[in-house]
Design an enzyme around this catalytic site. Structure first.
Site, PDB file in Angstrom:
ATOM      1  N   CYS A   2      31.958  54.666   2.269  1.00 13.53           N
ATOM      2  CA  CYS A   2      31.526  55.981   1.830  1.00 13.53           C
ATOM      3  C   CYS A   2      30.044  56.142   2.128  1.00 13.53           C
ATOM      4  CB  CYS A   2      31.739  56.244   0.349  1.00 13.53           C
ATOM      5  SG  CYS A   2      33.418  56.661  -0.050  1.00 13.53           S
ATOM      6  N   ARG A  27      30.758  54.416   7.671  1.00 12.96           N
ATOM      7  CA  ARG A  27      31.130  53.995   6.314  1.00 12.96           C
ATOM      8  C   ARG A  27      32.416  54.651   5.814  1.00 12.96           C
ATOM      9  NH1 ARG A  27      26.686  51.558   3.985  1.00 12.96           N
ATOM     10  NH2 ARG A  27      27.642  51.733   1.945  1.00 12.96           N
ATOM     11  N   TRP A  74      35.665  57.256   2.446  1.00 10.92           N
ATOM     12  CA  TRP A  74      36.728  56.283   2.741  1.00 10.92           C
ATOM     13  C   TRP A  74      37.540  56.214   1.455  1.00 10.92           C
ATOM     14  CZ3 TRP A  74      38.482  51.499   0.959  1.00 10.92           C
ATOM     15  CH2 TRP A  74      39.357  50.819   1.819  1.00 10.92           C
ATOM     16  N   ASN A 100      30.291  56.838  -4.539  1.00 10.10           N
ATOM     17  CA  ASN A 100      30.810  55.750  -3.712  1.00 10.10           C
ATOM     18  C   ASN A 100      31.116  54.596  -4.662  1.00 10.10           C
ATOM     19  OD1 ASN A 100      29.054  53.375  -1.575  1.00 10.10           O
ATOM     20  ND2 ASN A 100      31.214  53.592  -1.907  1.00 10.10           N
ATOM     21  N   GLY A 101      32.364  54.124  -4.632  1.00 10.84           N
ATOM     22  CA  GLY A 101      32.746  53.029  -5.521  1.00 10.84           C
ATOM     23  C   GLY A 101      34.052  53.360  -6.217  1.00 10.84           C
ATOM     24  N   GLU A 483      38.524  35.698  16.219  1.00  5.10           N
ATOM     25  CA  GLU A 483      37.647  36.870  16.339  1.00  5.10           C
ATOM     26  C   GLU A 483      38.151  37.780  17.469  1.00  5.10           C
ATOM     27  OE1 GLU A 483      35.587  38.443  14.740  1.00  5.10           O
ATOM     28  OE2 GLU A 483      34.364  39.580  16.138  1.00  5.10           O
ATOM     29  N   LYS A 487      39.278  41.642  16.907  1.00  4.09           N
ATOM     30  CA  LYS A 487      38.697  42.781  17.634  1.00  4.09           C
ATOM     31  C   LYS A 487      39.802  43.639  18.232  1.00  4.09           C
ATOM     32  CE  LYS A 487      35.569  42.918  16.382  1.00  4.09           C
ATOM     33  NZ  LYS A 487      34.749  42.171  15.522  1.00  4.09           N
ATOM     34  N   GLU A 490      41.665  45.560  15.513  1.00  6.37           N
ATOM     35  CA  GLU A 490      40.841  46.589  14.866  1.00  6.37           C
ATOM     36  C   GLU A 490      40.768  47.871  15.684  1.00  6.37           C
ATOM     37  OE1 GLU A 490      37.203  44.849  12.287  1.00  6.37           O
ATOM     38  OE2 GLU A 490      37.154  44.261  14.382  1.00  6.37           O
ATOM     39  N   HIS A 506      53.854  24.309  16.501  1.00  6.18           N
ATOM     40  CA  HIS A 506      54.441  24.215  15.155  1.00  6.18           C
ATOM     41  C   HIS A 506      54.989  25.551  14.669  1.00  6.18           C
ATOM     42  CE1 HIS A 506      53.018  20.121  14.817  1.00  6.18           C
ATOM     43  NE2 HIS A 506      51.851  20.526  15.260  1.00  6.18           N
ATOM     44  N   LYS A 605      33.009  50.423   7.603  1.00  9.01           N
ATOM     45  CA  LYS A 605      32.086  49.300   7.625  1.00  9.01           C
ATOM     46  C   LYS A 605      31.406  49.160   6.278  1.00  9.01           C
ATOM     47  CE  LYS A 605      28.861  47.837  11.137  1.00  9.01           C
ATOM     48  NZ  LYS A 605      29.726  46.867  11.802  1.00  9.01           N
TER      49      LYS A 605
HETATM   50  N1  HGA Z   1      36.800  56.204  -5.292  1.00  9.94           N
HETATM   51  C1  HGA Z   1      36.239  57.286  -4.533  1.00  9.94           C
HETATM   52  C2  HGA Z   1      35.145  56.806  -3.621  1.00  9.94           C
HETATM   53  C3  HGA Z   1      35.692  55.932  -2.560  1.00  9.94           C
HETATM   54  C4  HGA Z   1      34.740  54.935  -1.995  1.00  9.94           C
HETATM   55  O1  HGA Z   1      33.643  54.695  -2.471  1.00  9.94           O
HETATM   56  N2  HGA Z   1      35.122  54.260  -0.918  1.00  9.94           N
HETATM   57  O2  HGA Z   1      34.345  53.263  -0.415  1.00  9.94           O
HETATM   58  C5  HGA Z   1      37.307  58.031  -3.763  1.00  9.94           C
HETATM   59  O3  HGA Z   1      38.401  57.528  -3.534  1.00  9.94           O
HETATM   60  O4  HGA Z   1      37.018  59.154  -3.356  1.00  9.94           O
END
Ligand code: HGA
Length: 610
Positions: A2, A27, A74, A100-101, A483, A487, A490, A506, A605
């Site tokens: 985020c 992010r 995100w 964010n969180g 790695e 890559k 991803e 194995h 990221k």
């Molecule tokens: N929980 C919030 C913020 C998401 C977040 O920080 N992602 O890294 C949401 O889902 O909008």
């Protein structure tokens, strides 16, 4: 994860927010939104999808104003749609909140708010914050610092992780707070900024304050006041960041990832720069930790950094003869690791904010370990909690799939191994000198490895329709195989597995048929012959082998359908040159498949949620 941007000053706030969000889109890119004060009201525009979707809407609907907040999401709670996009507002639109969180106790808080008559428009955990702040705000009429006080009171009730920015239409100030998720304040003249990460601030200022856990701040045109969660003023250092604006831009390349792949020789020079001292048969790392105190090392990291740590394990065990355990950080924390004061916990993270790594580190610390961070971002959370930091000096990494930071981590781990080896007397002077000489050559060798791009592109073309890929490597090249597979997964979304080469028989050997490309790292090493036998085993079952071999190795050409040559180096440094063609293989494959290289689906990221 985020991205958050806030602005208060004299510029067009929407432009500053969008420019900043563009630099933070690594992010998260599930949705984007802004709230800007226009004519006394906060106008909110938010859209699911990438930032460009919001950008298109903003072409028609201008939001002229000098004060606002913005977000790129995100998703953790609630689908990536318009209503769940941030900012979240109160019903009357007076207050806008960006978060964010994860607010872990949002469900009971939401139930309470619903019972008290609040209406919710999203499924996010974050929205409770807007409603709670509204309640507290309305209960504080006439009090000075009403908004910050309301936010402070709410933060006593929530628990979890947050970087929080709050705007109110009647106060031209941004109230911010952080616990766990990062937040940086950018200082200007007659203007100030808030962001999740430094690249968003680089067009405007290099003077920043990194907020610490438990900090709050009121950011206005006139200045910044930082306090703790109880309102006591706290002093935070103003840091001058040395990242250049150009370093955070694409510089003519079609993707950040490609630009960062090509930056690797220079990055490695920065990592090693001034630290190699052949004349003393040692490195100078400016570390205070006492190597004599430790008799084992726990490396903790996630994703690509974990593979850099795994390479580090071989380097440290070979050169310094200390047992090294390596753990995925999210597992370490919960496995009740055996740690004492003779354990050195080494946390590796590009952002220095990776929450799993930070929590694992705290666990090691609680149990008495000494701690070292191997980190890129200056001033980040991990650097503040460890006893010592070894900076990798990779500059800003924007591509979601890490490349140059991995390279820099490998350089840092190699130096750490030398330093420990010399301190413990396990690395003889002559051997150290020779190894340092090899290290010094690496930037040039990485440059040579990059010259294989056209050849790698040709191989990518041949196999880009494959449904699966297998990557094999032995000893210190096993992590390179992992790695390489990571890559490819991803950014191309091709299923790829990696195994230590000797492990293939194995189980995974059952996967091999004429449709399966198998990348085998078969560079020169004491185990070369063994790996060659593994190639034979793949060939005997019809598999298609792409060998990554040391230049001049004609044997590999006899057995593999395709060979990518990398320059010769010390076998313990082979991962540094060998990862380059694997990065290019992933990149070229993803481009051929039309994938979004810099913003691969579902990823982001700087992972700040558990
Ligand atoms: N929980 C919030 C913020 C998401 C977040 O920080 N992602 O890294 C949401 O889902 O909008």
């Amino acid at each position: 994860m985020c991205g958050i941007v806030g602005y208060v000053g004299f510029r067009n706030a929407t432009d500053v927010l969008m420019e900043g969000l563009k630099r933070l889109e690594y992010r998260g890119y599930d949705s984007a939104g802004v709230a800007v004060k226009v004519g006394g009201r906060l106008e909110v525009l938010k859209k699911a999808g990438k930032l460009s979707v919001l950008g298109d809407v903003l072409k028609d609907e201008k939001l002229p104003g000098h004060f606002g907040i913005g977000h790129t999401r995100w998703a953790t709670h609630g689908a990536p749609n318009d209503p769940n996009a941030h900012p979240h507002t109160t019903e009357d639109g007076r207050i806008a909140v960006i978060h964010n969180g994860i607010i872990e106790n949002y469900l009971p808080l939401k139930e309470g708010l619903l019972a008290r008559g609040h209406h919710f428009t999203s499924e996010t955990d974050s929205e409770v914050l807007a409603h709670l702040i509204e309640e507290k705000y309305d209960a504080l009429p006439g009090s000075p610092g009403r908004l910050v006080e309301a936010v402070r009171q709410v933060l006593q009730e929530v628990y979890g992780a947050y970087a929080l920015v709050v705007a109110h239409q009647d106060h031209e100030e941004i109230v911010v707070a952080r616990t766990v998720s990062p937040l940086v304040i950018g200082l200007g003249e007659g203007e100030n900024f808030v962001a999740s990460d430094v690249p968003a601030l680089l067009p405007y200022t290099r003077r920043v304050i990194f907020l610490h856990d438990g900090d709050m701040a009121v950011v206005s045109r006139a200045g910044v006041e930082v306090t703790d969660l109880r309102g006591n003023p706290v002093e935070r250092e103003v840091v001058e960041v040395d990242w250049s604006l150009e370093a955070a831009e694409k510089g003519g390349h079609p993707h950040y990832m490609l630009k960062e792949i090509y930056e690797q020789p220079r990055v490695l020079e920065n990592t090693l720069g001034g630290r190699l001292h052949e004349e003393h048969a040692n490195v100078e790392l400016d570390l205070n930790l006492d190597p004599a105190r430790y008799d084992r090392i726990h490396v903790i990291a996630c994703g690509t950094a974990y593979y850099a740590g795994w390479v580090g394990k071989y380097l440290i065990e070979s050169l310094a003869r200390i047992p090294v355990e390596i753990d995925v950080a999210s597992e370490y924390r919960y496995r009740d690791p055996v740690v004492d004061e003779r354990t050195l916990a080494v946390a590796i993270s590009q952002s220095g904010e990776t929450i799993d790594t930070l929590e694992a580190l705290r666990e090691a610390k609680r149990k008495g370990a000494g701690t070292l961070g191997v980190i890129n971002a200056k001033g980040s959370s991990i650097t503040r909690e460890v006893d010592d930091t070894l900076y990798i000096h990779a500059g800003p990494e924007i591509g979601v799939a890490s490349t140059k930071a991995y390279m820099a981590m490998l350089g840092a781990m190699a130096m750490l191994a030398v330093w420990l080896g010399r301190a413990r007397g396990t690395l003889a002077e002559a051997d150290a000198k020779e190894f340092l000489g090899e290290l010094r050559k690496l930037p040039r060798l990485v440059e040579q490895a990059l010259e294989q791009r056209a050849h790698v592109a040709h191989i990518a073309e041949k196999y880009h329709q494959a449904a699966d890929y297998l990557f094999l490597g032995r000893h210190i090249q096993a992590p390179t195989a992992y790695e390489g597979a990571l890559k490819l997964k991803e950014i191309s979304y091709i299923h790829a597995e990696a195994y230590p080469a000797g492990e293939m028989k194995h189980g995974p050997i059952a996967l091999i048929d004429e449709r399966l490309p198998v990348v085998v790292l078969t560079t020169d090493s004491p185990f070369y012959e063994k790996t060659l036998s593994n190639i034979q085993e793949v060939r005997a079952r019809g598999g298609r082998v792409i060998a990554v071999a040391t230049e001049g190795d004609l044997e590999a050409r006899r057995f593999a359908q395709d060979v990518i040559y990398v320059p010769r180096t010390h076998h313990l440094l082979a991962p540094v040159v060998s990862v380059v063609p694997l990065q290019l293989l992933a990149y070229e494959t993803a481009v051929l498949l039309g994938r979004d290289v810099d913003q691969p689906r579902n990823l982001a990221k700087s992972v700040t949620v558990e």
